[in-house]
Design a protein around this motif. Structure first.
Motif, short mmCIF file in Angstrom:
data_model
loop_
_atom_site.label_atom_id
_atom_site.label_comp_id
_atom_site.label_asym_id
_atom_site.label_seq_id
_atom_site.Cartn_x
_atom_site.Cartn_y
_atom_site.Cartn_z
N GLU A 144 31.04 21.19 35.13
CA GLU A 144 31.77 20.00 34.71
C GLU A 144 30.80 18.99 34.09
O GLU A 144 29.71 18.78 34.62
CB GLU A 144 32.47 19.35 35.91
N PRO A 145 31.19 18.39 32.97
CA PRO A 145 30.32 17.38 32.34
C PRO A 145 30.36 16.07 33.13
O PRO A 145 30.98 15.09 32.73
CB PRO A 145 30.91 17.24 30.94
N ASP A 146 29.71 16.07 34.27
CA ASP A 146 29.74 14.95 35.20
C ASP A 146 28.30 14.70 35.66
O ASP A 146 27.64 15.62 36.15
CB ASP A 146 30.62 15.34 36.38
N PRO A 147 27.81 13.47 35.52
CA PRO A 147 26.43 13.19 35.93
C PRO A 147 26.17 13.42 37.42
O PRO A 147 25.03 13.55 37.83
CB PRO A 147 26.21 11.73 35.54
N ALA A 148 27.21 13.50 38.22
CA ALA A 148 27.03 13.82 39.63
C ALA A 148 26.74 15.30 39.83
O ALA A 148 26.23 15.70 40.87
CB ALA A 148 28.28 13.41 40.43
N THR A 161 22.54 14.63 28.11
CA THR A 161 23.51 13.59 27.87
C THR A 161 24.89 14.21 27.86
O THR A 161 25.02 15.42 27.61
CB THR A 161 23.23 12.84 26.54
N ILE A 162 25.87 13.41 28.16
CA ILE A 162 27.26 13.88 28.11
C ILE A 162 27.92 13.22 26.92
O ILE A 162 27.95 11.98 26.81
CB ILE A 162 28.00 13.55 29.41
N VAL A 163 28.39 14.04 25.99
CA VAL A 163 29.01 13.56 24.76
C VAL A 163 30.50 13.35 25.02
O VAL A 163 31.19 14.29 25.42
CB VAL A 163 28.78 14.55 23.61
N HIS A 164 30.97 12.13 24.79
CA HIS A 164 32.39 11.82 24.98
C HIS A 164 33.12 11.66 23.66
O HIS A 164 34.34 11.81 23.61
CB HIS A 164 32.55 10.54 25.81
N ARG A 165 32.37 11.33 22.60
CA ARG A 165 32.95 11.23 21.26
C ARG A 165 31.95 11.80 20.28
O ARG A 165 30.76 11.55 20.37
CB ARG A 165 33.20 9.76 20.88
N VAL A 176 35.03 17.77 23.58
CA VAL A 176 34.57 16.63 24.38
C VAL A 176 35.38 16.48 25.66
O VAL A 176 36.56 16.82 25.67
CB VAL A 176 34.62 15.31 23.55
N PRO A 177 34.75 16.05 26.75
CA PRO A 177 33.31 15.81 26.86
C PRO A 177 32.55 17.13 27.05
O PRO A 177 33.09 18.10 27.57
CB PRO A 177 33.20 14.95 28.11
N TYR A 178 31.29 17.13 26.62
CA TYR A 178 30.43 18.29 26.80
C TYR A 178 29.00 17.82 27.03
O TYR A 178 28.66 16.67 26.77
CB TYR A 178 30.52 19.29 25.64
N VAL A 179 28.19 18.73 27.55
CA VAL A 179 26.81 18.40 27.90
C VAL A 179 25.85 18.96 26.86
O VAL A 179 25.91 20.15 26.53
CB VAL A 179 26.44 18.96 29.29
N VAL A 180 24.99 18.09 26.34
CA VAL A 180 23.87 18.51 25.51
C VAL A 180 22.63 18.37 26.39
O VAL A 180 22.40 17.31 26.97
CB VAL A 180 23.74 17.64 24.25
#
Length: 142
Positions: free
Chosen positions: A109-113, A72-76, A86-90
């Motif tokens: 990069e914390p990007d789902p792509a 998941t990518i944490v934005h807050r 933030v944002p960061y990847v868990v």
């Protein structure tokens, strides 16, 4: 009181069962428990094997390589201690030894792509303090 107090991130506290894991991570040479009864690798550290209930466990060095199982990518984050992160990847990382470990994915990069299930990863060691090192993961070869 003058000035602002910087919120501190929570850090793990070792106990007698988990201390060998945290010591190995601090040495930048991760070890996991392995059951001498059935051969299963175990994570999180515990007193008995969850597969066969043997208490004949030993610590064994591992490669620290695996693949992203989920993320998941944490934005807050509810704690102000993480505001600069933030944002960061868990990520839930499945190590080659078969155990799954929840950690941060860094170096991407914390990007789902870009972050994908199945992404090959390797452990990196974050010396958070002089006493505590955290295992994190980055894309393999990066």
């Amino acid at each position: 009181m003058t000035g602002t107090r910087t919120a501190q991130k929570p850090l793990p506290v070792a106990d007698p069962v988990t201390a060998p894991f945290w010591e190995s991570v601090k040495a930048h040479a991760m070890q996991l428990q392995r059951c001498n009864g059935c051969g299963q690798f175990i994570f999180y550290p515990r007193g008995v094997c969850p597969r066969c209930f043997s208490d004949d466990l030993a610590w064994q060095p591992v490669a620290g390589t695996g693949a992203v199982h989920a993320f998941t990518i944490v934005h807050r984050h509810p704690s102000p201690a993480f505001n600069d992160e933030v944002p960061y990847v868990v990520a839930l990382v499945e190590l080659d030894e078969g155990v799954r470990m929840l950690s941060n994915l860094v170096g991407i990069e914390p990007d789902p792509a870009r972050v994908k299930v199945g992404l090959p990863v390797e452990v990196v060691y974050d010396d958070a303090t002089d006493e505590v090192t955290l295992p994190k993961f980055r894309p393999r070869g990066g």
